[in-house]
Design an enzyme around this catalytic site. Structure first.
Site, PDB file in Angstrom:
ATOM      1  N   CYS A   2     -33.480   4.339 -57.536  1.00 52.33           N
ATOM      2  CA  CYS A   2     -32.540   5.138 -58.477  1.00 52.33           C
ATOM      3  C   CYS A   2     -31.300   4.155 -58.518  1.00 52.33           C
ATOM      4  O   CYS A   2     -30.790   3.346 -57.983  1.00 52.33           O
ATOM      5  CB  CYS A   2     -32.290   6.469 -57.571  1.00 52.33           C
ATOM      6  SG  CYS A   2     -33.681   7.115 -57.053  1.00 52.33           S
ATOM      7  N   ARG A  27     -33.661  -0.510 -63.372  1.00 54.80           N
ATOM      8  CA  ARG A  27     -34.033  -0.024 -62.069  1.00 54.80           C
ATOM      9  C   ARG A  27     -35.609   0.943 -61.978  1.00 54.80           C
ATOM     10  O   ARG A  27     -36.007   1.038 -61.105  1.00 54.80           O
ATOM     11  CB  ARG A  27     -33.109   0.417 -61.043  1.00 54.80           C
ATOM     12  CG  ARG A  27     -31.994  -0.372 -60.934  1.00 54.80           C
ATOM     13  CD  ARG A  27     -30.713   0.103 -60.171  1.00 54.80           C
ATOM     14  NE  ARG A  27     -31.111   0.575 -58.759  1.00 54.80           N
ATOM     15  CZ  ARG A  27     -30.777  -0.242 -57.851  1.00 54.80           C
ATOM     16  NH1 ARG A  27     -30.275  -1.617 -58.043  1.00 54.80           N
ATOM     17  NH2 ARG A  27     -30.811   0.040 -56.403  1.00 54.80           N
ATOM     18  N   TRP A  76     -35.325   8.159 -59.869  1.00 53.41           N
ATOM     19  CA  TRP A  76     -36.660   7.665 -59.734  1.00 53.41           C
ATOM     20  C   TRP A  76     -37.422   9.041 -58.664  1.00 53.41           C
ATOM     21  O   TRP A  76     -36.959   8.935 -57.533  1.00 53.41           O
ATOM     22  CB  TRP A  76     -36.999   6.551 -59.391  1.00 53.41           C
ATOM     23  CG  TRP A  76     -38.221   6.014 -59.254  1.00 53.41           C
ATOM     24  CD1 TRP A  76     -39.048   5.889 -60.307  1.00 53.41           C
ATOM     25  CD2 TRP A  76     -39.037   5.691 -58.193  1.00 53.41           C
ATOM     26  NE1 TRP A  76     -40.117   5.183 -60.081  1.00 53.41           N
ATOM     27  CE2 TRP A  76     -40.274   4.952 -58.823  1.00 53.41           C
ATOM     28  CE3 TRP A  76     -38.961   5.410 -56.669  1.00 53.41           C
ATOM     29  CZ2 TRP A  76     -41.591   4.470 -57.791  1.00 53.41           C
ATOM     30  CZ3 TRP A  76     -39.898   4.734 -55.983  1.00 53.41           C
ATOM     31  CH2 TRP A  76     -41.170   4.450 -56.740  1.00 53.41           C
ATOM     32  N   ASN A 101     -29.486   7.746 -53.002  1.00 47.54           N
ATOM     33  CA  ASN A 101     -30.660   6.975 -53.113  1.00 47.54           C
ATOM     34  C   ASN A 101     -31.223   6.922 -51.859  1.00 47.54           C
ATOM     35  O   ASN A 101     -30.697   6.712 -50.985  1.00 47.54           O
ATOM     36  CB  ASN A 101     -30.428   5.346 -53.599  1.00 47.54           C
ATOM     37  CG  ASN A 101     -29.758   5.468 -55.175  1.00 47.54           C
ATOM     38  OD1 ASN A 101     -29.988   6.218 -55.699  1.00 47.54           O
ATOM     39  ND2 ASN A 101     -29.472   4.106 -55.263  1.00 47.54           N
ATOM     40  N   GLY A 102     -32.526   6.872 -51.834  1.00 49.30           N
ATOM     41  CA  GLY A 102     -33.391   6.788 -50.486  1.00 49.30           C
ATOM     42  C   GLY A 102     -34.161   8.109 -50.147  1.00 49.30           C
ATOM     43  O   GLY A 102     -34.708   8.923 -51.032  1.00 49.30           O
ATOM     44  N   GLU A 484     -51.092 -13.064 -59.453  1.00 52.74           N
ATOM     45  CA  GLU A 484     -50.042 -12.456 -60.076  1.00 52.74           C
ATOM     46  C   GLU A 484     -50.153 -12.217 -61.432  1.00 52.74           C
ATOM     47  O   GLU A 484     -49.319 -11.231 -62.041  1.00 52.74           O
ATOM     48  CB  GLU A 484     -48.862 -13.720 -59.828  1.00 52.74           C
ATOM     49  CG  GLU A 484     -47.677 -13.690 -60.602  1.00 52.74           C
ATOM     50  CD  GLU A 484     -46.732 -12.355 -60.006  1.00 52.74           C
ATOM     51  OE1 GLU A 484     -45.841 -11.889 -60.920  1.00 52.74           O
ATOM     52  OE2 GLU A 484     -47.097 -11.586 -59.063  1.00 52.74           O
ATOM     53  N   LYS A 488     -49.254  -8.517 -63.112  1.00 54.13           N
ATOM     54  CA  LYS A 488     -48.529  -8.514 -64.419  1.00 54.13           C
ATOM     55  C   LYS A 488     -48.893  -7.685 -65.571  1.00 54.13           C
ATOM     56  O   LYS A 488     -48.128  -6.842 -66.112  1.00 54.13           O
ATOM     57  CB  LYS A 488     -47.892  -9.956 -65.085  1.00 54.13           C
ATOM     58  CG  LYS A 488     -46.833 -10.631 -64.298  1.00 54.13           C
ATOM     59  CD  LYS A 488     -45.573  -9.963 -64.242  1.00 54.13           C
ATOM     60  CE  LYS A 488     -44.672 -10.471 -63.148  1.00 54.13           C
ATOM     61  NZ  LYS A 488     -44.954  -9.629 -61.920  1.00 54.13           N
ATOM     62  N   GLU A 491     -48.838  -3.973 -64.262  1.00 52.57           N
ATOM     63  CA  GLU A 491     -47.434  -3.617 -64.318  1.00 52.57           C
ATOM     64  C   GLU A 491     -47.119  -2.953 -65.595  1.00 52.57           C
ATOM     65  O   GLU A 491     -46.439  -1.765 -65.807  1.00 52.57           O
ATOM     66  CB  GLU A 491     -46.696  -4.600 -63.657  1.00 52.57           C
ATOM     67  CG  GLU A 491     -46.490  -4.552 -62.275  1.00 52.57           C
ATOM     68  CD  GLU A 491     -45.562  -5.736 -62.032  1.00 52.57           C
ATOM     69  OE1 GLU A 491     -44.631  -5.512 -61.145  1.00 52.57           O
ATOM     70  OE2 GLU A 491     -45.599  -6.993 -62.643  1.00 52.57           O
ATOM     71  N   HIS A 507     -70.361 -11.635 -54.596  1.00 50.79           N
ATOM     72  CA  HIS A 507     -70.271 -10.746 -53.596  1.00 50.79           C
ATOM     73  C   HIS A 507     -69.825  -9.193 -53.902  1.00 50.79           C
ATOM     74  O   HIS A 507     -69.287  -8.622 -53.253  1.00 50.79           O
ATOM     75  CB  HIS A 507     -69.529 -11.409 -52.349  1.00 50.79           C
ATOM     76  CG  HIS A 507     -69.967 -12.565 -51.773  1.00 50.79           C
ATOM     77  ND1 HIS A 507     -70.883 -12.599 -50.906  1.00 50.79           N
ATOM     78  CD2 HIS A 507     -69.727 -13.820 -52.150  1.00 50.79           C
ATOM     79  CE1 HIS A 507     -71.168 -14.007 -50.636  1.00 50.79           C
ATOM     80  NE2 HIS A 507     -70.380 -14.587 -51.593  1.00 50.79           N
ATOM     81  N   LYS A 606     -37.296  -1.492 -59.968  1.00 47.17           N
ATOM     82  CA  LYS A 606     -36.947  -2.653 -59.857  1.00 47.17           C
ATOM     83  C   LYS A 606     -36.997  -3.252 -58.366  1.00 47.17           C
ATOM     84  O   LYS A 606     -37.269  -4.128 -58.093  1.00 47.17           O
ATOM     85  CB  LYS A 606     -35.678  -3.224 -60.586  1.00 47.17           C
ATOM     86  CG  LYS A 606     -35.429  -4.744 -60.701  1.00 47.17           C
ATOM     87  CD  LYS A 606     -36.579  -5.429 -61.205  1.00 47.17           C
ATOM     88  CE  LYS A 606     -36.003  -7.105 -61.207  1.00 47.17           C
ATOM     89  NZ  LYS A 606     -37.143  -7.869 -61.668  1.00 47.17           N
TER      90      LYS A 606
END
Length: 611
Positions: A2, A27, A76, A101-102, A484, A488, A491, A507, A606
């Site tokens: 947030c 964010r 958020w 925030n938190g 990675e 991406k 995301e 496998h 973020k």
């Protein structure tokens, strides 16, 4: 996470708060709001929306709020769905307003007590209990600072708080535990924010609150108390960032801008780290040489993209420096019993330096017997850098896009330099070091060459518009690059993507391969070439379509079921850095074609400052 903005000034702060919120949109958030104290007329006023900052701006134009003291927030969701009722600020009895925030871990117990005392809750959030608790304590103390100090002693969890009271206009209280918060210093006005970016239009001077700090802020004074309620001095830092750092500079998205900024970011990261053609160890800290002399093993802990950087570093550490290296996800490391090998360097990696799990892992490591801790980070004033013995600052500049790009490649540059200075102590010759340094110095130009593939990659991305799944394959140090690349893609395009070591196909993953399952492979001309070629044939034999990112020496050719993106030949050591770039572009263009919100992907933030 947030975003928080607050201001106490002699002028109307509504525009300052709104501009700060706009600068914190990167964010990730689902609702927004602000509360302002109008000293002359209406007292404490609030406006909230379930949606974007632009919607809050529209609402504000229809229902203006004006005053010299205010707080604002982008939320958020953690407790309660996105809604107007759950949006911040939260108010208790028209007197106390709080942004937070938190996560408050004991909010259920506090809420039960408050309900028994007659409080009626308007939201599903954990934050509302903070506002009520401060109101309750304010009734006893009649002083906002004292009420906050008493209230936070009752809170368990993490928080960054901005608090105002209609009874004390011209006063703003800030509190921090486990979530970042800064104070902006102005002339006849002061501010708070969860990120310096929010305040760059109004100040370049900042105080970074330490964990446990509470600040009593007015127009002309800032008094800071530590966790023992003692007045303390915190240094004022002058930010080198310009107020237009959040501009897109003509690019459609921040992410694309940041992908194309990588040559400069790498160059800036290298600058100052090299001296007389070799790596200057003091870039890791003044005590670096003494501490690194003791190191016989490396432990790397990180999250997300930074974890992938650590996985690549493991290959470098063991193949170049011949030193054992273990890499672990921070959220797992902090909750298991681990064995600390003697003379081990504990390395944390984080773009923001505020990642909650990584910070907690560092705090645990400091109690566990590691020789020293090293933070690789992009934010010089962050909690991670302040709490580590050694620090290497990447020079990526502000990264606004949620999906990390230039932070990742500069982390890899930093890690390769770390491996090199460790290798000095384990028999690396000057000539071998000079070879690696030469490759590092060539990186900006090599990355520029990879960026020239942008047009081809854009056209290739058109084949993924209607795809819902993808497999990524790699071997050796390119396996984390494939991981990675898959991260991406998922995301920002919301395509389900997973990465596997190519040798693991038989496998299990091979069962998924058919003509509807695209397989993206990263292949270079090294000792594993023939092995991965065999893996690719296994895909083709089952009707799978291949998209191969490769270099000119592999001999892999375009065919009906094989699409090729050819990267210029590159040495094995720096290949992971170079091959990362086209995979970033690939994910970006697919996301754009699918109409996704590239810079602010759904459900993501973020900086992950809560568990």
């Amino acid at each position: 996470m947030c975003g928080i903005v607050g201001a106490v000034a002699e002028r109307d702060v509504s525009r300052i708060l709104m501009e700060g919120l706009r600068r914190l949109e990167y964010r990730g958030y689902d609702s927004a709001g602000l509360a302002i104290i109008n000293e002359n007329e209406k007292g404490l006023e609030r406006l909230r929306v379930a949606g974007k900052v632009n919607e809050l701006a529209d609402a504000l134009s229809k229902q203006p709020l004006h005053g010299p003291t205010g707080i604002a927030h982008t939320r958020w969701a953690t407790h309660g769905k996105p809604s107007v009722e759950n949006a911040h600020p939260h108010i208790s009895k028209d007197l106390i307003a709080v942004v937070h925030n938190g996560i408050i871990e004991n909010y259920e117990n506090l809420k039960a007590t408050q309900i028994a005392d007659g409080y009626r809750f308007q939201s599903e959030t954990d934050t509302e209990v903070i506002a009520n608790q401060i109101y309750d304590n304010y009734g006893h103390k009649k002083d906002l600072l004292e009420a906050v100090l008493d209230s936070i002693e009752m809170l368990e969890g993490a928080y960054a708080l901005g608090i105002i009271s209609a009874a004390e206009p011209g006063r703003l209280i800030a509190a921090r535990r486990g979530s970042p918060l800064v104070i902006g210093i102005g002339i006849g006005e002061n501010f708070i924010a969860s990120d310096v970016l929010a305040l760059l239009p109004v100040t370049q001077k900042f105080i970074f609150l330490a964990d446990g700090d509470v600040a009593d802020i007015s127009r002309d004074k800032v008094v800071i108390y530590n966790g023992n309620r003692e007045v303390v001095e915190r240094p004022i830092s002058v930010s080198e960032l310009s107020h237009d750092v959040a501009d897109k500079s003509g690019y459609r998205h921040y992410m694309l801008k940041e992908i194309f900024e990588q040559p400069r970011a790498i160059q800036d990261t290298l600058q100052g780290a090299l001296k007389d053609g070799r790596i200057d160890e003091t870039v890791f800290g003044q005590q670096a040489s003494k501490l690194l002399d003791q190191i016989k093993a490396v432990k790397i802990v990180a999250c997300g993209t930074s974890y992938h950087a650590g996985l690549i570093a493991r290959y470098w550490a063991e193949s170049i420096a011949n030193i054992p290296c273990d890499v672990e996800v921070a959220s797992e490391f902090r909750y298991r019993r681990s064995v600390v090998h003697p003379d081990t360097l504990f390395v944390t990696i984080s773009q923001s330096g505020e990642t909650a799990d990584t910070l907690a892992a560092l705090q645990l490591a400091k109690q566990s017997g590691y020789v020293a801790s090293l933070a690789i980070c992009n934010v010089p004033e962050s909690s991670l850098t302040r709490e580590s013995d050694l620090v290497f600052l990447t020079r990526a500049g502000a990264e606004i896009g949620v999906a990390s790009t230039k932070a990742f490649t500069t982390q890899l540059v930093a890690l390769l330099m770390l491996v090199t200075v460790l290798a000095r102590r384990r028999g690396m010759s000057v000539e071998e070091e000079i070879t690696i340094i030469s490759q590092l110095q060539q990186l900006p130009g090599r990355v520029n060459s990879a960026l020239e593939l942008n047009g081809k990659i854009n056209r290739l991305a058109e084949q993924f518009i209607h795809k819902h799944h993808a497999l990524y394959l790699g071997r050796g140090a390119l396996l984390p690059v494939a991981m990675e690349g898959a991260l991406k893609l998922k995301e920002i395009s919301y395509i389900h993507a997973e990465a596997y070591a190519a040798g693991e196909l038989k496998h299990g993953p091979l069962a998924l391969v058919d003509e509807e399952m695209p397989v993206i492979a990263v292949v270079t001309n090294n000792e594993l070439l023939e092995k991965i070629k065999s893996n690719l044939q296994e895909v083709r034999a089952r009707g799978g379509r291949l998209y191969v990112f490769t270099d000119s020496g592999t001999g892999i050719k375009k065919e009906d079921d094989v699409q090729i993106i050819k990267v210029a030949r590159v040495e094995d050591t720096i290949a992971p850095i170079i091959f990362t770039v086209p995979l970033q572009l690939f994910a970006y263009h697919i996301a754009v074609l699918k109409g996704a919100d590239v810079d602010q992907p759904r459900n993501l933030a973020k900086s992950v400052t809560v568990e």
